[in-house]
Scaffold this motif. Sequence first.
Motif, PDB file in Angstrom:
ATOM      1  N   SER A 271      11.238  40.596  10.170  1.00 50.41           N
ATOM      2  CA  SER A 271      11.870  40.910   8.882  1.00 50.41           C
ATOM      3  C   SER A 271      12.870  41.904   8.893  1.00 50.41           C
ATOM      4  O   SER A 271      13.421  42.429   7.811  1.00 50.41           O
ATOM      5  CB  SER A 271      10.621  41.498   7.844  1.00 50.41           C
ATOM      6  OG  SER A 271      10.211  42.544   8.317  1.00 50.41           O
ATOM      7  N   ARG A 276      16.189  38.855  10.079  1.00 49.16           N
ATOM      8  CA  ARG A 276      15.639  37.895   9.226  1.00 49.16           C
ATOM      9  C   ARG A 276      15.228  36.491   9.833  1.00 49.16           C
ATOM     10  O   ARG A 276      15.813  35.574   9.523  1.00 49.16           O
ATOM     11  CB  ARG A 276      16.844  37.803   8.164  1.00 49.16           C
ATOM     12  CG  ARG A 276      17.069  39.273   7.427  1.00 49.16           C
ATOM     13  CD  ARG A 276      18.369  39.154   6.753  1.00 49.16           C
ATOM     14  NE  ARG A 276      17.947  38.156   5.673  1.00 49.16           N
ATOM     15  CZ  ARG A 276      18.779  37.712   4.620  1.00 49.16           C
ATOM     16  NH1 ARG A 276      19.923  37.775   4.835  1.00 49.16           N
ATOM     17  NH2 ARG A 276      18.496  37.141   3.649  1.00 49.16           N
ATOM     18  N   ARG A 322      13.286  32.521   6.416  1.00 49.65           N
ATOM     19  CA  ARG A 322      14.296  33.567   6.185  1.00 49.65           C
ATOM     20  C   ARG A 322      15.635  33.056   6.411  1.00 49.65           C
ATOM     21  O   ARG A 322      15.853  31.916   6.510  1.00 49.65           O
ATOM     22  CB  ARG A 322      13.976  34.790   7.150  1.00 49.65           C
ATOM     23  CG  ARG A 322      12.555  35.515   6.595  1.00 49.65           C
ATOM     24  CD  ARG A 322      12.473  36.845   7.248  1.00 49.65           C
ATOM     25  NE  ARG A 322      11.207  37.495   7.047  1.00 49.65           N
ATOM     26  CZ  ARG A 322       9.954  37.307   7.674  1.00 49.65           C
ATOM     27  NH1 ARG A 322      10.025  36.705   8.695  1.00 49.65           N
ATOM     28  NH2 ARG A 322       8.978  38.001   7.221  1.00 49.65           N
TER      29      ARG A 322
END
Length: 332
Positions: A271, A276, A322
């Motif tokens: 994250s 991402r 993501r």
Amino acid sequence: MRDVARAAGVSQPLVSIVFRGASGASEETRAHVLAVAAELGYRRDERARLLRQGRSRLLGVAFEPVQPFHGEILDGLHAAALDHGYDVVLSAVTPHRGESAAVEALLRDRCEALILLGSALPPEHLERTGATLPMVSVTRALTTRTCDSVATDDHHGAVLAVEHLVGLGHRRIAYIDADREAGGQGRRAGFRDAMAAAGLSDRTLIVPGGASEAEGAAALTWLLSQDPAPSAVIAFNDRCAIGVIGQARGLGRSVPEDLSVVGFDNSEQASLPYIRLTTLAQDPRLLAGTAVDMALRRLQNSTSDPAPAAEHAVLPTQLIQRASTSRATTAA
């Protein structure tokens, strides 16, 4: 305790009474003894006390310190063990210290049960040790009779990854394998099955890799030399995927515009704003809590004859989307 008694000017049995919190000492004496103990840096040997009772209340954990996801599971193991009044002893597996040596050290520490993270020990070794004390394998699914296991559904995770990429229009999808790692066989089989279900068996590309950033980077270099090169890559784990992303950028490829990348674990790194990563989530707290529960259940049933059959839990996973995946620029 003899040193504390001598410094405090009291008897050793009185010091024992104070340390145990038993009756028989005035509040003034109790405060005096504790103050002297603090000055001397005395700490009660809780392990020795438990061993005199035939218990250690220790759960031994063998793990590889190079795997960040193992660190997240360790945090969960400490919390779950504490909830049950247990402590955790760690034993690292390193390039110069094999898993057998790590396990043997835990046995010498009189741990009541063992938890193995990503174990690579042969099944017969696990069966033999599991027959002597409770043992749980975490992240590696087993079918053993004496050693319990808890793992995420690796096969289904790989299927979800393929379905996600196919839904984005990708057809040239590669999988970076790590067949020696826990979960490797299930993820590889899931990739094959999902590619076949999508009618892409003839485009199935599995390349040897590993669980590290360097191995992911090396695998991608080879993949990009192919004609045609894949438009999407599923990596064995997040570390491998992060290596893929770094290498792609270093070679002038944009992620996800030129190359979509999927990892596995949903580790803390996934994250990060400059990563991402789309990934398959494993729940480290749930894995840890389930492992501790299994170990303690087997401890409670240790006198059963015959011993209960081993438990093998498979936990669900989900895809976390993501910014490392996007629609394919071509369906070729």
